[in-house]
Structures are given as structure tokens and as C-alpha cells.
Design a protein around this motif. Structure first.
Motif, short mmCIF file in Angstrom:
data_model
loop_
_atom_site.label_atom_id
_atom_site.label_comp_id
_atom_site.label_asym_id
_atom_site.label_seq_id
_atom_site.Cartn_x
_atom_site.Cartn_y
_atom_site.Cartn_z
N MET A 170 0.92 -1.10 0.02
CA MET A 170 0.10 -0.18 0.07
C MET A 170 0.91 1.40 -0.11
O MET A 170 0.72 2.31 -0.62
CB MET A 170 -0.91 -0.08 1.09
CG MET A 170 -1.97 1.25 1.25
SD MET A 170 -3.28 1.14 2.31
CE MET A 170 -2.02 1.40 3.98
N VAL A 171 1.72 1.16 0.86
CA VAL A 171 2.79 2.32 1.15
C VAL A 171 3.69 2.56 -0.57
O VAL A 171 3.76 3.77 -1.05
CB VAL A 171 3.81 2.43 2.00
CG1 VAL A 171 5.06 3.47 2.17
CG2 VAL A 171 3.21 2.39 3.39
N LEU A 172 3.94 1.50 -0.85
CA LEU A 172 4.65 1.73 -2.46
C LEU A 172 3.64 2.13 -3.43
O LEU A 172 4.19 2.81 -4.20
CB LEU A 172 5.34 0.39 -2.40
CG LEU A 172 6.38 0.08 -1.71
CD1 LEU A 172 6.97 -1.60 -1.90
CD2 LEU A 172 7.70 0.89 -2.00
N LYS A 173 2.71 1.75 -3.21
CA LYS A 173 1.49 2.21 -4.33
C LYS A 173 1.44 3.51 -4.18
O LYS A 173 1.28 4.46 -5.28
CB LYS A 173 0.29 1.30 -4.21
CG LYS A 173 0.20 0.09 -4.91
CD LYS A 173 -0.97 -0.69 -4.74
CE LYS A 173 -1.08 -1.98 -5.40
NZ LYS A 173 -2.26 -2.64 -5.30
N GLU A 174 1.19 3.94 -3.23
CA GLU A 174 0.93 5.53 -2.83
C GLU A 174 2.21 6.19 -3.21
O GLU A 174 2.23 7.59 -3.88
CB GLU A 174 0.94 5.96 -1.30
CG GLU A 174 -0.68 5.46 -1.03
CD GLU A 174 -0.68 5.66 0.70
OE1 GLU A 174 0.18 6.03 1.29
OE2 GLU A 174 -1.91 5.19 1.06
N LYS A 175 3.52 5.75 -3.05
CA LYS A 175 4.57 6.37 -3.48
C LYS A 175 4.77 6.51 -5.16
O LYS A 175 5.26 7.30 -5.60
CB LYS A 175 5.91 5.71 -2.79
CG LYS A 175 7.31 6.36 -2.96
CD LYS A 175 8.34 5.89 -2.29
CE LYS A 175 9.59 6.69 -2.38
NZ LYS A 175 10.67 6.27 -1.62
N LEU A 176 4.44 5.18 -5.74
CA LEU A 176 4.37 5.36 -7.13
C LEU A 176 3.23 6.20 -7.60
O LEU A 176 3.75 6.87 -8.59
CB LEU A 176 4.07 3.73 -7.47
CG LEU A 176 3.73 3.54 -9.17
CD1 LEU A 176 4.89 3.98 -9.81
CD2 LEU A 176 3.28 2.21 -9.38
N ASP A 177 2.22 6.40 -7.15
CA ASP A 177 1.29 7.42 -7.66
C ASP A 177 1.90 8.83 -7.58
O ASP A 177 1.68 9.57 -8.45
CB ASP A 177 -0.13 7.40 -6.83
CG ASP A 177 -0.92 5.84 -6.97
OD1 ASP A 177 -0.60 5.42 -8.17
OD2 ASP A 177 -1.59 5.71 -6.47
N GLU A 178 2.34 9.31 -6.32
CA GLU A 178 3.01 10.34 -5.97
C GLU A 178 4.46 10.61 -7.06
O GLU A 178 4.24 11.78 -7.65
CB GLU A 178 3.45 10.23 -4.70
CG GLU A 178 4.02 11.83 -4.38
CD GLU A 178 4.81 11.84 -2.79
OE1 GLU A 178 5.79 12.44 -2.67
OE2 GLU A 178 3.99 11.02 -1.93
N THR A 179 5.01 9.39 -7.33
CA THR A 179 6.17 9.94 -8.48
C THR A 179 5.61 9.97 -9.84
O THR A 179 6.11 10.87 -10.54
CB THR A 179 7.12 8.73 -8.37
OG1 THR A 179 7.60 8.60 -7.11
CG2 THR A 179 8.30 8.76 -9.12
#
Length: 101
Positions: free
Chosen positions: A71-80
Motif C-alpha cells: 500500500m505504501v509503495l503504491k502511494e509512493k508510485l502514484d506520487e512519483t
């Protein structure tokens, strides 16, 4: 007496064929052979068989940890991805203003 025995025997044979067709007998046999061939016999034979057959997956705490990490990595991917799009737009504007001069 034999009339009640026959249907049970028939059901047993049917069930045996079902297990054989599904590869269950072979899988159990392989697990038991692996246990037999172990140099140092494990304290818990049933656990050894479960692990050998792949039933021992990650525990629930590990699963929850991995879900949170995803979940954290998906959020970081979306932000990036959003940042990348914004930078592309800024670069495009810069390149267009350079062409106009």
C-alpha cells in the motif's frame, strides 16, 4: 452383514480413485519418502509433511506487513507518477518558450 459392507467398500474404492486421479496419493507419498530420507528426523512429522507440501505459507503478521508495504509503495508510485507528469509539462513549456525566442 455383507450388504452393508459392500457399499462402504465401494465408496472407499471410489474415494481412492478420486485421490489417485487428483495426484494426492503421489504428493503424500513424496512427502513421506522425503521424511523417511531425512537424516535427522524432525520432532513434528506432521509439520514437516505440511511444509514439504507447501502448506506452510507466511504467517498472518507477515502477510499484514507485506500488505502495508504494498500500500505504501503504491502511494509512493502514484506520487512519483504525478510528479513526473508535472515535470514533463514544465519541460514542455520551457522547450516551447525556447523555440519562440
Amino acid at each position: 452383514m455383507t450388504s452393508t459392507y459392500r457399499p462402504n467398500e465401494s465408496k472407499r474404492e471410489e474415494f481412492r480413485r478420486y485421490l489417485e486421479k487428483g495426484g494426492v496419493i503421489d504428493a503424500i507419498t513424496r512427502a513421506l519418502v522425503a521424511l523417511y530420507e531425512e537424516a535427522e528426523k524432525p520432532n513434528n512429522a506432521a509439520e514437516f509433511v505440511r511444509r514439504f507440501m507447501g502448506a506452510a505459507g507466511p504467517d498472518s503478521a507477515e502477510t499484514e506487513s507485506l500488505k502495508n508495504e504494498v500500500m505504501v509503495l503504491k502511494e509512493k508510485l502514484d506520487e512519483t507518477t504525478r510528479e513526473n507528469e508535472m515535470l514533463k509539462e514544465r519541460l514542455q513549456k520551457y522547450e516551447n518558450s525556447e523555440k519562440g525566442q
